[in-house]
Design a protein around this motif. Structure first.
Motif, mmCIF file in Angstrom:
data_model
loop_
_atom_site.group_PDB
_atom_site.id
_atom_site.type_symbol
_atom_site.label_atom_id
_atom_site.label_comp_id
_atom_site.label_asym_id
_atom_site.label_seq_id
_atom_site.Cartn_x
_atom_site.Cartn_y
_atom_site.Cartn_z
ATOM 1 N N ASP A 1 -22.801 -8.406 -28.500
ATOM 2 C CA ASP A 1 -22.272 -7.200 -29.149
ATOM 3 C C ASP A 1 -20.750 -7.258 -29.227
ATOM 4 O OD1 ASP A 1 -24.767 -6.134 -29.534
ATOM 5 O OD2 ASP A 1 -24.714 -4.809 -27.786
ATOM 6 N N GLU A 2 -20.146 -7.685 -28.110
ATOM 7 C CA GLU A 2 -18.682 -7.767 -28.069
ATOM 8 C C GLU A 2 -18.163 -8.817 -29.058
ATOM 9 O OE1 GLU A 2 -15.191 -8.985 -24.852
ATOM 10 O OE2 GLU A 2 -17.165 -8.341 -24.134
ATOM 11 N N CYS A 43 -19.592 -9.782 -31.789
ATOM 12 C CA CYS A 43 -19.863 -9.387 -33.177
ATOM 13 C C CYS A 43 -19.102 -8.121 -33.600
ATOM 14 C CB CYS A 43 -21.359 -9.138 -33.368
ATOM 15 S SG CYS A 43 -22.397 -10.613 -33.210
ATOM 16 N N ALA A 44 -18.458 -7.481 -32.657
ATOM 17 C CA ALA A 44 -17.804 -6.188 -32.942
ATOM 18 C C ALA A 44 -16.782 -6.304 -34.068
ATOM 19 C CB ALA A 44 -17.132 -5.667 -31.673
ATOM 20 N N ASP A 45 -16.833 -5.327 -34.972
ATOM 21 C CA ASP A 45 -15.870 -5.210 -36.081
ATOM 22 C C ASP A 45 -15.888 -6.398 -37.037
ATOM 23 O OD1 ASP A 45 -14.960 -2.755 -35.009
ATOM 24 O OD2 ASP A 45 -13.582 -3.836 -33.668
ATOM 25 N N LYS A 46 -17.007 -7.141 -37.085
ATOM 26 C CA LYS A 46 -17.116 -8.279 -38.005
ATOM 27 C C LYS A 46 -18.174 -7.980 -39.061
ATOM 28 C CE LYS A 46 -15.704 -11.913 -34.737
ATOM 29 N NZ LYS A 46 -16.097 -13.159 -34.052
ATOM 30 N N ASN A 47 -17.949 -8.495 -40.251
ATOM 31 C CA ASN A 47 -18.956 -8.311 -41.302
ATOM 32 C C ASN A 47 -20.025 -9.394 -41.158
ATOM 33 O OD1 ASN A 47 -18.370 -10.722 -42.948
ATOM 34 N ND2 ASN A 47 -16.429 -9.693 -43.412
ATOM 35 N N GLU A 56 -19.112 -13.240 -41.218
ATOM 36 C CA GLU A 56 -18.132 -13.828 -40.302
ATOM 37 C C GLU A 56 -18.811 -14.561 -39.149
ATOM 38 O OE1 GLU A 56 -14.209 -11.700 -39.669
ATOM 39 O OE2 GLU A 56 -15.500 -10.000 -40.185
#
Length: 380
Positions: free
Chosen positions: A258-259, A261-265, A268
């Protein structure tokens, strides 16, 4: 049929055989001492033409260098990393030795001497590893196999030579406790280490994972690409076996993923280099974050690929069957998994006897017990 004619030479009377090749062009061979020798040669030519085994003497003049270039080009189906190591071995070891020679002049003993020289180091005093020697031999033998199929030579002189035995490096298996220590020592790279240790992904597969490849609901990572460092650049292609696969991961990895992948589309990379690009294998540099993590965790030197072996070990110890481990690791077959990790299944051999002991009908054991009693009674 061909024809046989006599002619005079400085050494005396000789015979010439004139015949047509399969392409209908005419050629001849001279120098036979007797007409009988000439007749036998002509008969053998006609037989080989009829059976498709005829070898044009001129064809054997093709050089290994010319055929080698075509052979390497025909291996475009291989992955870039494999192509590179073969091209390198050809350029450094095979072409310098054999490139200028005609395929028809190569002898089995010549190939054996070359293999032995590579293994021992020869004049250079620098022996090559069994892997390199066998790869070089594979190249030469492959080129000559093609020459045989194209009817340039009757047989392959590189086949049947004795090759150095390739000894597999002993696998490193970390326990859960040692994996935890390594994860803690890896700092910002802890998510990568944890994912490798508990999924068995190859480094190239991990570094090519994109956000869209994670199925959080099913706890799966879909392996669809492989990013490999080849000759100074990252090459992205299909996974090693060309097969996509779905790899399960334990639920406790959700927080780390989760960390990452955070704030990634979705397009990415999950584990990028901090600038959105692919990471290079850490073991390619001296005193990398991987080396420092191993030291901090008080672990002996190992490659990051050893985490793949650890993943297999932990899965098997958790009760996974060989087919499940095969699919997780992306091996071509269950037999390959068993060959690679046969040592991890040793406990299963002990379990076979124990399980048979529990499953057998009690009367089976009693028969021998009765036999022992009778033998003792007879002895008295």
């Amino acid at each position: 049929m061909g024809s046989i004619t006599a002619y005079d030479s400085a050494a005396g009377k000789r015979y010439r055989v004139r015949y047509r090749k399969p392409d209908h062009s005419q050629t001849d061979k001279r120098g036979f001492r007797t007409k009988r020798e000439a007749e036998l040669f002509l008969a053998s030519v006609e037989l080989k033409k009829a059976t498709g085994e005829y070898i044009d003497p001129a064809a054997a003049r093709e050089t290994v260098g010319k055929l080698g270039t075509a052979w390497l080009a025909s291996r475009s189906h291989l992955k870039p990393s494999s192509n590179y190591v073969y091209e390198s071995a050809w350029r450094l070891h095979v072409k310098p030795k054999w490139g200028g020679l005609r395929v028809g002049t190569i002898r089995h003993s010549d190939v054996q001497s070359w293999v032995s020289e590579l293994s021992s180091g020869g004049a250079t005093g620098k022996p090559k590893s069994a892997t390199i020697v066998r790869r070089c031999h594979d190249i030469l033998a492959g080129i000559l196999d093609t020459a045989v199929r194209d009817h340039l030579i009757p047989s392959n002189p590189a086949r049947g030579v004795k090759l150095p035995r390739k000894l597999g490096r002993e696998h490193v298996y970390l326990s859960h406790q040692k994996v935890a220590a390594l994860i803690k020592a890896s700092g910002d790279h802890a998510p990568e280490v944890a994912t490798l240790a508990y999924t068995g992904l190859r480094w190239g597969e991990l570094s090519a994972l994109r956000v869209r490849d994670r199925d959080r609901a099913r706890h799966r990572l879909n392996v669809v690409e492989n990013a490999v460092y080849v000759n100074g650049r990252i090459v992205v292609g299909s996974p090693k076996t060309h097969e996509r696969r779905s790899v399960p991961y334990p639920q406790f990895l959700d927080a780390a993923l989760d960390e990452a992948c955070a704030d990634k589309n979705p397009d990415e990379l999950i584990f990028d280099d901090g600038r959105g690009g692919y990471q290079r294998t850490p073991t390619m540099t001296v005193n990398s974050w991987w080396d420092r993590a191993l030291a901090d965790a008080d672990l002996s030197p190992m490659t990051i690929h050893d985490l793949r072996h650890t993943a297999a070990s932990l899965a098997i110890s958790a009760g996974a069957n060989v087919k499940a481990v095969q699919r997780m690791l992306g091996h071509a077959s269950a037999a390959m998994t068993l060959d690679t990790y046969s040592d991890l299944f040793d406990d299963d051999l002990d379990a076979v006897a124990t399980q048979l002991d529990h499953a057998a009908d009690p009367s089976v054991g009693k028969m021998w017990a009765t036999g022992d009693a009778r033998a003792k009674k007879k002895a008295h």
